[in-house]
Design an enzyme around this catalytic site. Structure first.
Site, PDB file in Angstrom:
ATOM      1  N   ASP A  71      -8.639   8.065  -5.926  1.00 23.07           N
ATOM      2  CA  ASP A  71      -8.779   9.519  -6.099  1.00 23.07           C
ATOM      3  C   ASP A  71      -8.198  10.028  -7.414  1.00 23.07           C
ATOM      4  OD1 ASP A  71     -10.097   9.789  -3.677  1.00 23.07           O
ATOM      5  OD2 ASP A  71      -8.249  10.076  -2.556  1.00 23.07           O
TER       6      ASP A  71
ATOM      7  N   HIS B  34      -1.631  11.182  -5.591  1.00 20.33           N
ATOM      8  CA  HIS B  34      -2.762  11.494  -6.479  1.00 20.33           C
ATOM      9  C   HIS B  34      -2.354  12.413  -7.625  1.00 20.33           C
ATOM     10  CE1 HIS B  34      -4.939   9.617  -3.304  1.00 20.33           C
ATOM     11  NE2 HIS B  34      -4.815  10.630  -2.481  1.00 20.33           N
TER      12      HIS B  34
ATOM     13  N   GLY C  20       0.831   5.323   0.535  1.00 21.74           N
ATOM     14  CA  GLY C  20       0.036   6.388   1.110  1.00 21.74           C
ATOM     15  C   GLY C  20      -0.856   5.857   2.218  1.00 21.74           C
TER      16      GLY C  20
ATOM     17  N   GLU D 190       0.838  -1.203   0.000  1.00 22.08           N
ATOM     18  CA  GLU D 190       0.000   0.000   0.000  1.00 22.08           C
ATOM     19  C   GLU D 190       0.868   1.247   0.000  1.00 22.08           C
ATOM     20  OE1 GLU D 190      -3.651   1.949   2.664  1.00 22.08           O
ATOM     21  OE2 GLU D 190      -2.396   0.343   3.499  1.00 22.08           O
TER      22      GLU D 190
END
Length: 249
Positions: A173, A147, A67, A65
């Site tokens: 996002d 993002h 972030g 993962e």
């Protein structure tokens, strides 16, 4: 697990875990620091519930993962998938005392950890981290980091080859470039390229190759890329552009 979630105006509860909803902070907060700072909202979680309900057979063993903020999202996904290994990475270091208490109380040390100070665009560091932490290919990558188009694409080109065929790569996002709140000239991201460009390139690559991407699911909250059976180099440069064929102008 989704059925066990309890939603309140300013928090989400999962058993004894408290996730403070960062987008709905209130002055009446009474939880002190005994909580995760959670940046996901209920509509996004609802989208995830709908997506995963269509993939009941997908049980990832190795999860990476990007972030994680203070570790709340890592705890959330660990509770759902119960993988053999879940490793998170974040560019900055934030207070993670609640996360450490969570790991310690459940004796998850060997299975769940976070590395701080990791730049998602640093290909060498990402490859080294995956090689040292996992004993096999990745099954799931979740990118909830910058993002921004450049770093997000850099991570994808580094980690997508490390996925097993049938593995999933999630980009969260991606759609902020289409949200009115981000259109003001003075916004901090006014000069940044939205990840929409990457999503478009993924569509092009899906149309070009029958073996690179098996499926591409685009929802407002996230994109899910399923790796196809193609053999990709794991230690040398992979570029998405090399797998896109466009009509000549």
């Amino acid at each position: 697990m989704f059925k066990r979630l309890v939603w309140r105006p300013d928090r989400m509860l999962l058993g004894d875990l408290v996730f403070r909803l960062a987008h709905y902070k209130s002055e009446s907060w009474d939880g002190g620091e005994s909580c995760f700072e959670f940046y996901k909202i209920k509509p996004l979680i609802d989208q995830y519930e709908a997506f995963w309900s269509r993939r009941p057979d997908f049980r990832p063993r190795n999860v990476f993962e990007l972030g994680v903020w203070d570790g709340g999202s890592s705890a959330f996904w660990f509770e759902y998938f119960q993988p053999a290994k879940h490793v998170g990475a974040d560019l900055t270091r934030r207070p993670d005392r609640y996360f450490q208490d969570y790991v310690r109380s459940r004796q998850l040390g060997p299975r769940l950890k976070i590395h701080w100070g990791i730049d998602q665009a640093d290909a060498r560091t990402l490859r080294k981290l995956v090689a040292s932490e996992f004993d096999g290919p990745l099954d799931l990558v979740i990118d909830d980091a910058s993002h921004l188009y450049g770093p997000t694409k850099a991570s994808f080109e580094t980690l997508f080859p490390l996925l097993r065929p049938g593995g999933l790569y999630v980009i969260e996002d991606w759609a902020w470039g289409h949200w009115p709140g981000f259109h003001a000239p003075g916004h901090a991201w006014a000069r940044e390229t939205p990840p929409t460009r990457l999503v478009t390139e993924l569509v092009e690559a899906t149309g070009t190759s029958t073996t690179l991407i098996s499926s591409l699911v685009v929802l407002q909250g996230f994109v899910v890329v399923e790796r196809g059976p193609i053999v990709l180099p794991e230690t040398t440069a992979f570029t998405l552009e090399a797998h896109i064929l466009r009509r000549p102008r």
